[in-house]
Design a protein around this motif. Structure first.
Motif, mmCIF file in Angstrom:
data_model
loop_
_atom_site.group_PDB
_atom_site.id
_atom_site.type_symbol
_atom_site.label_atom_id
_atom_site.label_comp_id
_atom_site.label_asym_id
_atom_site.label_seq_id
_atom_site.Cartn_x
_atom_site.Cartn_y
_atom_site.Cartn_z
ATOM 1 N N TRP A 27 8.726 10.842 -5.240
ATOM 2 C CA TRP A 27 8.356 10.766 -3.826
ATOM 3 C C TRP A 27 7.708 9.419 -3.532
ATOM 4 O O TRP A 27 6.831 8.961 -4.272
ATOM 5 C CB TRP A 27 7.350 11.873 -3.477
ATOM 6 N N LEU A 28 8.135 8.803 -2.410
ATOM 7 C CA LEU A 28 7.471 7.615 -1.893
ATOM 8 C C LEU A 28 6.381 8.092 -0.937
ATOM 9 O O LEU A 28 6.646 8.905 -0.047
ATOM 10 C CB LEU A 28 8.463 6.715 -1.143
ATOM 11 N N ILE A 29 5.155 7.614 -1.157
ATOM 12 C CA ILE A 29 4.036 8.026 -0.300
ATOM 13 C C ILE A 29 3.536 6.811 0.468
ATOM 14 O O ILE A 29 3.182 5.791 -0.129
ATOM 15 C CB ILE A 29 2.885 8.634 -1.143
ATOM 16 N N GLU A 30 3.516 6.919 1.784
ATOM 17 C CA GLU A 30 2.984 5.861 2.649
ATOM 18 C C GLU A 30 1.781 6.408 3.412
ATOM 19 O O GLU A 30 1.777 7.565 3.809
ATOM 20 C CB GLU A 30 4.048 5.391 3.640
ATOM 21 N N GLY A 31 0.775 5.571 3.571
ATOM 22 C CA GLY A 31 -0.428 5.994 4.288
ATOM 23 C C GLY A 31 -1.495 6.587 3.379
ATOM 24 O O GLY A 31 -2.477 7.151 3.860
ATOM 25 N N ALA A 32 -1.321 6.428 2.051
ATOM 26 C CA ALA A 32 -2.272 7.023 1.109
ATOM 27 C C ALA A 32 -3.630 6.341 1.146
ATOM 28 O O ALA A 32 -4.626 6.915 0.724
ATOM 29 C CB ALA A 32 -1.705 6.960 -0.312
ATOM 30 N N TYR A 33 -3.674 5.092 1.653
ATOM 31 C CA TYR A 33 -4.931 4.345 1.669
ATOM 32 C C TYR A 33 -5.671 4.477 2.998
ATOM 33 O O TYR A 33 -6.766 3.940 3.152
ATOM 34 C CB TYR A 33 -4.674 2.853 1.426
ATOM 35 N N ASP A 34 -5.070 5.161 3.971
ATOM 36 C CA ASP A 34 -5.677 5.239 5.302
ATOM 37 C C ASP A 34 -7.047 5.926 5.247
ATOM 38 O O ASP A 34 -7.273 6.820 4.431
ATOM 39 C CB ASP A 34 -4.776 6.029 6.268
ATOM 40 N N ALA A 35 -7.939 5.512 6.169
ATOM 41 C CA ALA A 35 -9.304 6.051 6.172
ATOM 42 C C ALA A 35 -9.280 7.573 6.317
ATOM 43 O O ALA A 35 -9.990 8.286 5.613
ATOM 44 C CB ALA A 35 -10.100 5.414 7.305
ATOM 45 N N ASP A 36 -8.456 8.063 7.214
ATOM 46 C CA ASP A 36 -8.294 9.508 7.386
ATOM 47 C C ASP A 36 -6.832 9.808 7.069
ATOM 48 O O ASP A 36 -5.986 9.848 7.961
ATOM 49 C CB ASP A 36 -8.651 9.895 8.830
ATOM 50 N N PRO A 37 -6.521 9.990 5.784
ATOM 51 C CA PRO A 37 -5.114 9.950 5.388
ATOM 52 C C PRO A 37 -4.302 11.154 5.865
ATOM 53 O O PRO A 37 -4.739 12.295 5.747
ATOM 54 C CB PRO A 37 -5.181 9.906 3.850
ATOM 55 N N HIS A 38 -3.135 10.855 6.421
ATOM 56 C CA HIS A 38 -2.099 11.854 6.709
ATOM 57 C C HIS A 38 -0.786 11.244 6.220
ATOM 58 O O HIS A 38 0.038 10.811 7.030
ATOM 59 C CB HIS A 38 -2.040 12.182 8.200
ATOM 60 N N PRO A 39 -0.608 11.188 4.905
ATOM 61 C CA PRO A 39 0.496 10.383 4.363
ATOM 62 C C PRO A 39 1.863 10.914 4.765
ATOM 63 O O PRO A 39 2.031 12.098 5.074
ATOM 64 C CB PRO A 39 0.303 10.499 2.848
ATOM 65 N N ARG A 40 2.846 9.989 4.734
ATOM 66 C CA ARG A 40 4.255 10.355 4.889
ATOM 67 C C ARG A 40 4.879 10.420 3.506
ATOM 68 O O ARG A 40 4.682 9.530 2.684
ATOM 69 C CB ARG A 40 4.990 9.311 5.736
ATOM 70 N N TYR A 41 5.625 11.471 3.251
ATOM 71 C CA TYR A 41 6.279 11.670 1.956
ATOM 72 C C TYR A 41 7.787 11.575 2.153
ATOM 73 O O TYR A 41 8.338 12.283 2.992
ATOM 74 C CB TYR A 41 5.926 13.053 1.385
ATOM 75 N N LYS A 43 0.813 -1.221 0.000
ATOM 76 C CA LYS A 43 0.000 0.000 0.000
ATOM 77 C C LYS A 43 0.845 1.269 0.000
ATOM 78 O O LYS A 43 0.595 2.215 0.758
ATOM 79 C CB LYS A 43 -0.981 -0.014 1.181
ATOM 80 N N LYS A 44 1.890 1.250 -0.812
ATOM 81 C CA LYS A 44 2.701 2.459 -1.000
ATOM 82 C C LYS A 44 2.528 2.934 -2.437
ATOM 83 O O LYS A 44 2.094 2.182 -3.311
ATOM 84 C CB LYS A 44 4.178 2.153 -0.740
ATOM 85 N N LEU A 45 2.882 4.194 -2.655
ATOM 86 C CA LEU A 45 2.881 4.755 -4.005
ATOM 87 C C LEU A 45 4.233 5.388 -4.265
ATOM 88 O O LEU A 45 4.803 6.014 -3.372
ATOM 89 C CB LEU A 45 1.814 5.850 -4.146
ATOM 90 N N MET A 46 4.742 5.238 -5.485
ATOM 91 C CA MET A 46 5.878 6.042 -5.919
ATOM 92 C C MET A 46 5.331 6.986 -6.987
ATOM 93 O O MET A 46 4.645 6.549 -7.914
ATOM 94 C CB MET A 46 6.987 5.169 -6.503
ATOM 95 N N VAL A 47 5.594 8.283 -6.830
ATOM 96 C CA VAL A 47 5.122 9.240 -7.833
ATOM 97 C C VAL A 47 6.291 10.023 -8.404
ATOM 98 O O VAL A 47 7.295 10.258 -7.724
ATOM 99 C CB VAL A 47 4.056 10.232 -7.272
ATOM 100 N N THR A 48 6.154 10.408 -9.667
ATOM 101 C CA THR A 48 7.067 11.380 -10.270
ATOM 102 C C THR A 48 6.341 12.720 -10.315
ATOM 103 O O THR A 48 5.108 12.772 -10.260
ATOM 104 C CB THR A 48 7.452 10.999 -11.707
ATOM 105 N N THR A 49 7.116 13.802 -10.397
ATOM 106 C CA THR A 49 6.506 15.127 -10.505
ATOM 107 C C THR A 49 7.082 15.869 -11.700
ATOM 108 O O THR A 49 8.170 15.560 -12.183
ATOM 109 C CB THR A 49 6.736 15.983 -9.239
ATOM 110 N N ARG A 50 6.312 16.870 -12.157
ATOM 111 C CA ARG A 50 6.784 17.697 -13.274
ATOM 112 C C ARG A 50 8.056 18.445 -12.898
ATOM 113 O O ARG A 50 8.817 18.824 -13.768
ATOM 114 C CB ARG A 50 5.697 18.703 -13.685
#
Ligand SMILES: [Cu+2]
Length: 673
Positions: A82-96, A70-77
């Motif tokens: 950025w590695l994002i953890e906690g993106a699936y949480d019910a009340d999300p406060h992700p760590r970047y 349940k992690k995401l890796m994103v690219t940006t323009r």
């Protein structure tokens, strides 16, 4: 315009989100939500959750890769990962956590089988990996150089890995200038082998922001409306296809080219693309047109619903993003006589920012990546990432529309009320298409009404067959079922209009006889002349203004990023004004003077005009509209002559092109004489 190539931010890793971004508050305050009631109802079925992003991270998401756990890796323009953890949480406060930085406008990523990620930068495809396990990339390995000359519009989208293990990348054409393909293979899709060999696949792409390979191995891409592209669309890609933008043909003579067309084969045809394709071998017709301003204005990422029903009743279909209108559309595809075609539906709007990436994550969670910088969007924020989940409620919708020899079969998500569904007056069908020409975009042309001659409702009430005599191959057919209600509760459809691109009419049983003498029943709508002078479009100098140009000439223009170059214009009450509107941007714009305080209401009304929009210059029929220009092409102008209002005050002016008024607005200040 200037576009930053590298992020200047050096950020600490592992920042916890504290609050949502509050970019562009002035636009947010003035922004009028499109059909807010519809957005609220849509949210009851597919719930939107923006992920909070710390204020010091500029997350212009350009690529999303779901990772195990349940992690995401994103690219940006801005060239970060950025590695994002906690993106699936019910009340999300992700760590970047910052994984990599300093990339050159990275616009996508995919997993590399030997570890790490493949990322498309403007100048190369790179394998980026963390080999010492500290969470930061330490390997940046060039897989393949991408030719580039420098114009800002030379985007490289991807990579997407194909079933054969090779990567595919899209090379955007440049915008304007003497050549739009200043470097080799611009306007092409290319394939890249693991050892870095580049193989051209197909040509004629303009701005192919989103592409994917389906579970059946079919390559699909979304195109942006623009020069040589009458409207946005999704098209299936075969090696050797030519999608229509001629700049790419500058390179069709190079060794390895799969395309035999040459630049001299393309004239400014000014004919429907479907007609040109009959005499231009290799010109590929769209699989599904996404009518411009109705189903988006800048179509972007697309993804397949592989959740087998966990995301709702549309398993096997596709979701397509839109950057300008900040919304998602839905597509259902079928193959008829070997050709892909299908239907496009509204799905979900009201996102916070322009969507460029759409990715299905774990647990049937859809993620969208957003950015507006330099382009503008209906959604008021400048960037972000949101997720969308099905609430388990099934809306009353047209689940799927498919072609029949004499019409269409509409499958519904719930049984229909038989009385409303059996009445032909509760449907309407009409056909139209778009021109293939060098101008930017096309109005809908060759419009034809298709009276519904017969309706058959299935015994279970879940499907309706409509028959008409006016089908045309290669045309878009607008199918409306506005009067149909559900059996339970008598609900109207959440979205009552679908656009079916009928490349091939299937064979099979008809429910009405084919009688050519009845073709005269097909009704041609009367088109309006968009550029004609009218009372509110006073483009002809009044005869009684003699030889002068009135009391005052105002020069007003556009600049990139959805802006007028002037926010305040002052005139005297009752004075004669000549206004020259010059569109120097790379999009279509108009100029509309509205009653005081009514600019955003007029802008909102313009978004509901529909398929007539271009013919009406996207100016709604409203007493709040005082005067307007024509809808102007890039690098063109329109002049209007009017007498300023007698009542002093601050009159709004806007661009009423759908989605622009929130950012494109200003004040015409009328002072007492
Ligand atoms: Cu505009």
């Amino acid at each position: 315009m200037k576009r930053p190539l590298f992020s200047l931010l050096l950020l600490a890793a592992g920042v916890t989100a504290s609050r949502a971004q509050t970019n562009n508050p002035s636009a947010a305050e003035r922004f009028v939500q499109p059909s807010g009631d519809l957005v609220a109802r849509e949210n009851g079925y597919w719930k939107r959750t923006p992920l909070p992003v710390p204020a010091d991270i500029v997350l212009e998401v350009s690529g999303i890769l779901p990772l195990p756990g349940k992690k995401l890796m994103v690219t940006t323009r801005r060239g970060e990962m950025w590695l994002i953890e906690g993106a699936y949480d019910a009340d999300p406060h992700p760590r970047y956590t910052l994984f990599a930085s300093g990339l050159h406008e990275s616009l996508g990523l995919t997993a590399a089988p030997k570890g790490g990620y493949y990322v498309a930068q403007r100048q190369e495809v790179t394998r980026i990996a963390d080999t010492d396990g500290d969470g930061r990339a330490d390997v940046f390995e060039t897989v393949c150089k991408l030719p580039i000359a420098g114009p800002y519009h030379e985007y490289a989208f991807g990579p997407v890995m194909g079933p054969n293990g090779n990567l595919r990348v899209m090379l955007n054409v440049a915008f304007g200038g003497s050549t739009q393909a200043p470097s080799p293979w611009r306007g092409w899709m290319v394939e890249i082998t693991p050892d870095g060999q580049m193989i051209p696949v197909a040509a004629g792409f303009r701005s192919p922001c989103g592409f994917t390979v389906t579970s059946k191995g079919v390559w699909l891409y979304s195109e942006n409306q623009g020069e040589w592209a009458g409207s946005g669309r999704v098209t299936e890609i075969q090696p050797g296809d030519f999608m229509g933008h001629p700049a790419s043909l500058a390179w069709s003579k190079l060794p390895g080219s799969t395309v035999s067309l040459r630049p001299e084969d393309i004239k400014n045809f000014e004919k429907p693309m479907v007609e040109v394709a009959k005499t231009l071998p290799g010109l590929k017709l769209p699989t599904v047109w996404l009518p411009h301003t109705i189903l988006g204005i800048s179509n972007s990422g697309l993804t397949e619903d592989t959740t087998a029903g966990k995301f709702g009743p549309f398993g096997g279909q596709f979701y397509v993003g839109d950057q300008g209108q900040s919304k998602l559309m839905r597509l259902s595809l079928e193959q008829v006589k070997g050709v892909w075609q299908g239907a496009a539906y509204s799905f979900r709007e009201g996102f916070e920012c322009g969507i460029i990436r759409v990715t299905m994550g774990e647990d049937a969670t859809l993620f969208v990546g957003e950015t507006a910088r330099g382009w503008g969007s209906v959604g008021p924020k400048q960037q972000g990432i949101e997720r969308l989940e099905w609430t388990g409620q099934v809306p009353f919708e047209m689940q799927e529309v498919t072609a029949e020899p004499d019409g269409f079969l509409i499958k519904f998500t719930q049984p229909v009320d038989r009385a409303t569904a059996e009445n032909p007056a509760n449907y309407s069908v009409g056909g139209f298409t778009y021109l293939y020409h060098s101008a930017y975009g096309s109005a809908p042309v060759n419009r034809l009404g298709c009276p519904v001659r017969k309706v058959q409702v299935s015994a279970d009430g879940l499907s309706v067959r409509l028959a008409t005599l006016c089908l045309r191959e290669g045309y878009i057919h607008e199918v409306k079922a506005a009067g149909v209600r559900s059996a339970a509760g008598g609900a109207a459809l959440l979205h009552n209009t679908v656009y079916y691109t009928l490349n091939k009419i299937p064979d099979g049983d008809r429910i009405i006889p084919l009688d050519p003498t009845e073709a005269e029943l097909c009704v041609a709508p009367v088109p309006a002349a968009a550029s004609a002078p009218t009372a509110k479009h006073p483009s002809r100098k009044p005869a009684d203004w003699s030889n002068d140009d009135g009391d005052q000439t105002i020069l007003l223009g556009t600049i990139p990023g959805l802006k007028f170059d002037t926010k305040l214009v002052t005139v005297k009450a009752g004075s004669r004004v000549r206004l020259v509107f010059r569109n120097g941007d790379d999009m279509l714009h108009n100029f509309v003077i509205c009653a005081p305080g009514k600019g955003q209401a007029v802008g909102a009304a313009a978004m509901t005009i529909g398929v007539d929009g271009m013919e009406r210059n996207f100016v709604p029929d409203s007493a709040d509209v005082l005067y307007h220009t024509a809808l102007t092409q890039p690098e063109t102008s329109d002049t209007i002559y009017f007498v300023a209002p007698a009542a002093p005050g601050d009159y709004d002016y806007i661009c009423s092109f759908p989605g622009h008024s929130a950012l494109m607005n200003g004040i015409l200040r009328v002072e007492a004489k």
